[in-house]
Design an enzyme around this catalytic site. Structure first.
Site, PDB file in Angstrom:
ATOM      1  N   ARG A 141     -46.411 -35.407  42.154  1.00  0.00           N
ATOM      2  CA  ARG A 141     -45.180 -36.163  42.363  1.00  0.00           C
ATOM      3  C   ARG A 141     -44.235 -35.339  43.228  1.00  0.00           C
ATOM      4  O   ARG A 141     -43.519 -34.465  42.731  1.00  0.00           O
ATOM      5  CB  ARG A 141     -44.517 -36.502  41.028  1.00  0.00           C
ATOM      6  CG  ARG A 141     -45.351 -37.407  40.140  1.00  0.00           C
ATOM      7  CD  ARG A 141     -44.669 -37.611  38.790  1.00  0.00           C
ATOM      8  NE  ARG A 141     -45.416 -38.531  37.935  1.00  0.00           N
ATOM      9  CZ  ARG A 141     -45.055 -38.841  36.692  1.00  0.00           C
ATOM     10  NH1 ARG A 141     -43.960 -38.279  36.163  1.00  0.00           N
ATOM     11  NH2 ARG A 141     -45.786 -39.688  35.983  1.00  0.00           N
ATOM     12  N   ASP A 198     -41.027 -34.317  45.488  1.00  0.00           N
ATOM     13  CA  ASP A 198     -39.597 -34.585  45.356  1.00  0.00           C
ATOM     14  C   ASP A 198     -39.037 -35.283  46.586  1.00  0.00           C
ATOM     15  O   ASP A 198     -39.708 -35.423  47.612  1.00  0.00           O
ATOM     16  CB  ASP A 198     -38.840 -33.265  45.156  1.00  0.00           C
ATOM     17  CG  ASP A 198     -39.105 -32.645  43.796  1.00  0.00           C
ATOM     18  OD1 ASP A 198     -39.480 -33.379  42.862  1.00  0.00           O
ATOM     19  OD2 ASP A 198     -38.936 -31.415  43.670  1.00  0.00           O
ATOM     20  N   ARG A 223     -40.833 -24.161  46.523  1.00  0.00           N
ATOM     21  CA  ARG A 223     -39.540 -23.993  47.203  1.00  0.00           C
ATOM     22  C   ARG A 223     -38.801 -22.757  46.699  1.00  0.00           C
ATOM     23  O   ARG A 223     -38.071 -22.105  47.457  1.00  0.00           O
ATOM     24  CB  ARG A 223     -38.694 -25.250  47.033  1.00  0.00           C
ATOM     25  CG  ARG A 223     -39.224 -26.448  47.838  1.00  0.00           C
ATOM     26  CD  ARG A 223     -38.531 -27.728  47.460  1.00  0.00           C
ATOM     27  NE  ARG A 223     -37.088 -27.632  47.620  1.00  0.00           N
ATOM     28  CZ  ARG A 223     -36.214 -28.488  47.077  1.00  0.00           C
ATOM     29  NH1 ARG A 223     -36.650 -29.484  46.313  1.00  0.00           N
ATOM     30  NH2 ARG A 223     -34.922 -28.343  47.283  1.00  0.00           N
TER      31      ARG A 223
END
Length: 259
Positions: free
Chosen positions: A50, A52, A202
């Site tokens: 999933r 972002d 990230r």
């Protein structure tokens, strides 16, 4: 009923992420709406990951269950027609076993992160890279990345809203390489693992950028990791340079896809 695996490419910029949202556009929602044009009714697809808001897909994998006996080629052509003008493309499709699952059958996820190093604003690559104005020390970032490989408690690099049962994960690869492109020098981060924590990639890249800029020493990453403290993480970098680049399965469902 036939189960079909889909390889999906998308630009994440206009979406609130992969997952269906009640009041915001999503990649999942766009594909499910296209499926409803082909077979009326509600559709629920499952994906390998999933992503972002703002994160892109080069080779996301999902699966859907359909009543009609679609060939992969006809289905991909029909979906691509109904997905227009959304920046989503079905680049491959394949019939799979009924118990095959895009998420639970996967054994590895691969991500790519791109940093563009130049002072002039990005034009053609705007929204597709994280742009920094100064050169980064790629060798120092790769040295720092070595501390993250293997089995660790990655609490430092885990979002506070992460829903994973445990922060302990195994990182199989984190390669940092310089890349010359037509629009300027880039740094590419290629990351591989069976699964990831929310915002883990990230968080890695934002922390390693601090090393590349000279604000951190390579060993500071080891110290931050061992602290198991989210406050010790470097800045979380923006999403637009991140791509879900591939998903691995025990047997590639697309190796014998019918065209």
């Amino acid at each position: 009923m036939v189960r079909i695996a889909l390889k999906v490419e998308y630009d994440g910029a206009p979406f609130a992420g992969w997952q269906r949202q009640a009041d915001q556009p999503s990649v999942q929602g766009a594909i499910e709406a296209a499926l409803a044009k082909l077979e009326p009714g509600a559709h629920t697809i499952a994906a390998a990951g999933r992503t972002d808001a703002g994160v892109h897909g080069l080779a996301q994998v999902a699966h859907c269950d359909l009543k009609r006996d679609w060939t992969p080629f006809r289905l991909s052509e029909a979906l691509n027609f109904h997905l227009k003008p959304a920046p989503v493309s079905i680049v491959d499709a394949a019939v799979v076993d009924d118990d095959w699952h895009a998420r639970f059958s996967a054994v590895e996820r691969r991500y790519l992160f791109r940093i563009l190093m130049r002072r002039a604003p990005a034009t053609h690559q705007s929204g597709l890279v994280w742009q920094v104005k100064n050169p980064l020390d790629v060798q120092a970032m790769q040295q720092a990345a070595q501390h993250l490989l293997g089995l660790h408690d990655f609490t430092t690099f885990r979002s506070s809203i992460c829903q994973a049962a445990s922060p302990v994960k195994t990182l199989d690869a984190l390669e940092v390489k310089a890349k010359e492109t037509l629009w300027g020098d880039e740094v590419h981060f290629r990351v591989r693992a069976r699964s990831f924590l929310h915002n883990q990639v990230r968080s890695f890249v934002g922390t390693l950028e601090r090393v590349g800029s000279g604000a951190w020493a390579p060993d500071d990453v080891k110290t931050a990791l061992e602290a198991a403290d989210r406050a010790r993480c470097g800045p979380v970098c923006p999403p637009q340079g991140l791509y879900l680049a591939g998903v691995k399965y025990p047997q590639d469902p697309f190796s014998k896809s019918v065209t």
